[in-house]
Motif scaffolding. Structure first.
Motif, PDB file in Angstrom:
ATOM      1  N   ALA A   7       0.783  -1.239   0.000  1.00  0.00           N
ATOM      2  CA  ALA A   7       0.000   0.000   0.000  1.00  0.00           C
ATOM      3  C   ALA A   7       0.810   1.281   0.000  1.00  0.00           C
ATOM      4  CB  ALA A   7      -0.945   0.007   1.207  1.00  0.00           C
ATOM      5  N   THR A   8       2.142   1.214   0.234  1.00  0.00           N
ATOM      6  CA  THR A   8       2.935   2.433   0.368  1.00  0.00           C
ATOM      7  C   THR A   8       4.201   2.367  -0.475  1.00  0.00           C
ATOM      8  OG1 THR A   8       4.367   1.736   2.222  1.00  0.00           O
ATOM      9  CG2 THR A   8       2.155   2.544   2.786  1.00  0.00           C
ATOM     10  N   ASP A   9       4.867   3.499  -0.571  1.00  0.00           N
ATOM     11  CA  ASP A   9       6.221   3.573  -1.133  1.00  0.00           C
ATOM     12  C   ASP A   9       7.170   3.372   0.043  1.00  0.00           C
ATOM     13  OD1 ASP A   9       8.607   4.196  -2.361  1.00  0.00           O
ATOM     14  OD2 ASP A   9       8.184   6.332  -2.548  1.00  0.00           O
ATOM     15  N   LEU A  10       7.552   2.129   0.292  1.00  0.00           N
ATOM     16  CA  LEU A  10       8.202   1.739   1.538  1.00  0.00           C
ATOM     17  C   LEU A  10       9.719   1.875   1.485  1.00  0.00           C
ATOM     18  CD1 LEU A  10       8.066   0.436   4.391  1.00  0.00           C
ATOM     19  CD2 LEU A  10       8.144  -1.806   3.240  1.00  0.00           C
ATOM     20  N   THR A  11      10.274   2.508   2.528  1.00  0.00           N
ATOM     21  CA  THR A  11      11.699   2.456   2.843  1.00  0.00           C
ATOM     22  C   THR A  11      11.813   1.716   4.167  1.00  0.00           C
ATOM     23  OG1 THR A  11      12.154   4.568   1.746  1.00  0.00           O
ATOM     24  CG2 THR A  11      13.769   3.776   3.360  1.00  0.00           C
ATOM     25  N   LYS A  12      12.414   0.528   4.153  1.00  0.00           N
ATOM     26  CA  LYS A  12      12.453  -0.336   5.330  1.00  0.00           C
ATOM     27  C   LYS A  12      13.894  -0.514   5.786  1.00  0.00           C
ATOM     28  CE  LYS A  12      11.111  -5.020   6.767  1.00  0.00           C
ATOM     29  NZ  LYS A  12      10.548  -6.304   6.293  1.00  0.00           N
ATOM     30  N   MET A  13      14.142  -0.251   7.074  1.00  0.00           N
ATOM     31  CA  MET A  13      15.493  -0.350   7.618  1.00  0.00           C
ATOM     32  C   MET A  13      15.491  -1.205   8.880  1.00  0.00           C
ATOM     33  SD  MET A  13      17.293   1.489   5.477  1.00  0.00           S
ATOM     34  CE  MET A  13      18.838   1.610   6.368  1.00  0.00           C
ATOM     35  N   MET A  14      16.507  -2.071   8.990  1.00  0.00           N
ATOM     36  CA  MET A  14      16.702  -2.899  10.171  1.00  0.00           C
ATOM     37  C   MET A  14      18.056  -2.553  10.787  1.00  0.00           C
ATOM     38  SD  MET A  14      15.408  -5.509  11.985  1.00  0.00           S
ATOM     39  CE  MET A  14      14.466  -6.655  10.961  1.00  0.00           C
ATOM     40  N   TYR A  15      18.087  -2.441  12.143  1.00  0.00           N
ATOM     41  CA  TYR A  15      19.302  -2.013  12.838  1.00  0.00           C
ATOM     42  C   TYR A  15      19.801  -3.122  13.763  1.00  0.00           C
ATOM     43  CZ  TYR A  15      17.899   2.335  10.805  1.00  0.00           C
ATOM     44  OH  TYR A  15      17.540   3.292   9.880  1.00  0.00           O
ATOM     45  N   THR A  16      21.030  -3.547  13.536  1.00  0.00           N
ATOM     46  CA  THR A  16      21.619  -4.654  14.285  1.00  0.00           C
ATOM     47  C   THR A  16      21.822  -4.269  15.749  1.00  0.00           C
ATOM     48  OG1 THR A  16      22.773  -5.407  12.302  1.00  0.00           O
ATOM     49  CG2 THR A  16      23.587  -6.216  14.421  1.00  0.00           C
ATOM     50  N   GLY A  17      21.310  -5.127  16.639  1.00  0.00           N
ATOM     51  CA  GLY A  17      21.505  -4.933  18.067  1.00  0.00           C
ATOM     52  C   GLY A  17      20.579  -3.919  18.712  1.00  0.00           C
ATOM     53  N   LEU A  18      19.722  -3.272  17.934  1.00  0.00           N
ATOM     54  CA  LEU A  18      18.810  -2.266  18.490  1.00  0.00           C
ATOM     55  C   LEU A  18      17.584  -2.942  19.076  1.00  0.00           C
ATOM     56  CD1 LEU A  18      18.123   0.774  18.841  1.00  0.00           C
ATOM     57  CD2 LEU A  18      16.944   0.637  16.629  1.00  0.00           C
ATOM     58  N   ALA A  19      17.276  -2.632  20.323  1.00  0.00           N
ATOM     59  CA  ALA A  19      16.081  -3.165  20.974  1.00  0.00           C
ATOM     60  C   ALA A  19      14.888  -2.260  20.659  1.00  0.00           C
ATOM     61  CB  ALA A  19      16.330  -3.287  22.473  1.00  0.00           C
ATOM     62  N   HIS A  20      13.931  -2.169  21.568  1.00  0.00           N
ATOM     63  CA  HIS A  20      12.726  -1.367  21.332  1.00  0.00           C
ATOM     64  C   HIS A  20      13.074   0.096  21.622  1.00  0.00           C
ATOM     65  CE1 HIS A  20       8.492  -0.961  20.602  1.00  0.00           C
ATOM     66  NE2 HIS A  20       8.307  -0.314  21.737  1.00  0.00           N
ATOM     67  N   SER A  21      13.767   0.697  20.666  1.00  0.00           N
ATOM     68  CA  SER A  21      14.325   2.020  20.899  1.00  0.00           C
ATOM     69  C   SER A  21      14.615   2.691  19.563  1.00  0.00           C
ATOM     70  CB  SER A  21      15.602   1.896  21.750  1.00  0.00           C
ATOM     71  OG  SER A  21      16.087   3.156  22.123  1.00  0.00           O
ATOM     72  N   ILE A  22      15.313   3.824  19.634  1.00  0.00           N
ATOM     73  CA  ILE A  22      15.721   4.602  18.467  1.00  0.00           C
ATOM     74  C   ILE A  22      17.203   4.912  18.638  1.00  0.00           C
ATOM     75  CG2 ILE A  22      15.384   6.771  17.199  1.00  0.00           C
ATOM     76  CD1 ILE A  22      12.554   6.868  18.491  1.00  0.00           C
ATOM     77  N   ASN A  23      17.973   4.841  17.543  1.00  0.00           N
ATOM     78  CA  ASN A  23      19.383   5.220  17.668  1.00  0.00           C
ATOM     79  C   ASN A  23      19.755   6.310  16.661  1.00  0.00           C
ATOM     80  OD1 ASN A  23      19.836   3.911  15.218  1.00  0.00           O
ATOM     81  ND2 ASN A  23      20.721   2.084  16.167  1.00  0.00           N
ATOM     82  N   GLN A  24      20.973   6.804  16.775  1.00  0.00           N
ATOM     83  CA  GLN A  24      21.403   7.933  15.956  1.00  0.00           C
ATOM     84  C   GLN A  24      21.474   7.567  14.484  1.00  0.00           C
ATOM     85  OE1 GLN A  24      24.831   9.860  17.533  1.00  0.00           O
ATOM     86  NE2 GLN A  24      24.779  11.552  16.068  1.00  0.00           N
ATOM     87  N   ALA A  25      21.899   6.350  14.182  1.00  0.00           N
ATOM     88  CA  ALA A  25      21.962   5.927  12.786  1.00  0.00           C
ATOM     89  C   ALA A  25      20.577   5.957  12.152  1.00  0.00           C
ATOM     90  CB  ALA A  25      22.569   4.526  12.690  1.00  0.00           C
ATOM     91  N   GLU A  26      19.591   5.455  12.893  1.00  0.00           N
ATOM     92  CA  GLU A  26      18.221   5.454  12.377  1.00  0.00           C
ATOM     93  C   GLU A  26      17.741   6.878  12.116  1.00  0.00           C
ATOM     94  OE1 GLU A  26      14.034   3.212  13.345  1.00  0.00           O
ATOM     95  OE2 GLU A  26      15.260   3.842  15.047  1.00  0.00           O
ATOM     96  N   MET A  27      18.003   7.784  13.050  1.00  0.00           N
ATOM     97  CA  MET A  27      17.549   9.157  12.878  1.00  0.00           C
ATOM     98  C   MET A  27      18.263   9.834  11.706  1.00  0.00           C
ATOM     99  SD  MET A  27      15.062   9.384  14.793  1.00  0.00           S
ATOM    100  CE  MET A  27      14.742  11.065  14.248  1.00  0.00           C
TER     101      MET A  27
END
Length: 213
Positions: free
Chosen positions: A179-199
């Motif tokens: 349904a969307t124009d998806l950009t999907k990213m997975m971060y190694t070792g990241l738990a239920h949180s946000i990190n600087q690389a993701e931002m």
């Protein structure tokens, strides 16, 4: 006349500096509050005005948008009630801005994607962090209209996240690809949180899909 929901909102700019700016509306996670996600402001492009919204229901140390999906109090009606409230409020502020992006963390991603699915028109992009889309078929959602628009969606999550269950991930993956124009990213070792690389990736996404669109 229906009363418009009037949530507590933390803004990144004073009111007299908001006109004509691109808007990001932020939805926090379960048991959090409106001052949580506004802390991401330094990692987002300066052009945006941020509006971080408090969920309507006080619970424990914070607030929630609706009950957790596995709780007996949960129902799709509780979701649609929250989404209708968000849309009614959004319609009072969106005209001042050049674009509207929704950003949600955890349950907040469920809110952001549900607003998109209910009213695809007028939503320029969605950012979902460590969250999911509501895995419930419903005539309430306008997924056919959304598939025609292919709204840009950034979905980031960590491979060590133990909170979002596999069934929600599977549904979200299937729905987002369809349904969307998806950009999907997975971060190694990241738990239920946000990190600087993701931002950093979120900022790149917003510049590419919103600011230069």
């Amino acid at each position: 006349m229906t009363n418009v929901w009037s949530p507590e909102v933390v803004w990144s700019r004073p009111e007299n500096e908001r006109d004509g700016t691109p808007l990001i509306v932020m939805f926090h996670g379960y048991l959090s509050h409106e001052r949580d996600l506004i802390g991401l402001a330094p990692m987002l492009p300066d052009e945006f005005t941020l509006a971080s919204v408090r969920a309507p229901h006080a619970l424990g140390p914070g607030y929630t948008w609706f009950p957790l999906l596995h709780e007996p109090e949960y129902s799709i009606d509780r979701v649609t009630s929250a989404v209708d409230d968000v849309i009614s409020w959004l319609e009072t502020v969106e005209q001042r801005h050049s674009s509207v992006t929704l950003l949600g963390f955890s349950m907040g991603m469920a809110v952001a994607t549900s607003v998109l699915r209910r009213r695809p028109a007028g939503i320029d992009a969605v950012v979902g962090l460590s969250g999911f889309a509501i895995p419930t078929p419903s005539d309430y959602f306008a997924d056919d209209a959304l598939r025609a628009r292919r709204t840009p969606l950034f979905w980031g999550r960590g491979d060590a996240d133990q909170i979002i269950t596999e069934d929600k991930i599977e549904f979200t993956n299937e729905w987002a690809h369809a349904a969307t124009d998806l950009t999907k990213m997975m971060y190694t070792g990241l738990a239920h949180s946000i990190n600087q690389a993701e931002m950093g990736h979120v900022a790149e996404f917003l510049r590419a899909k919103v600011l230069t669109a």
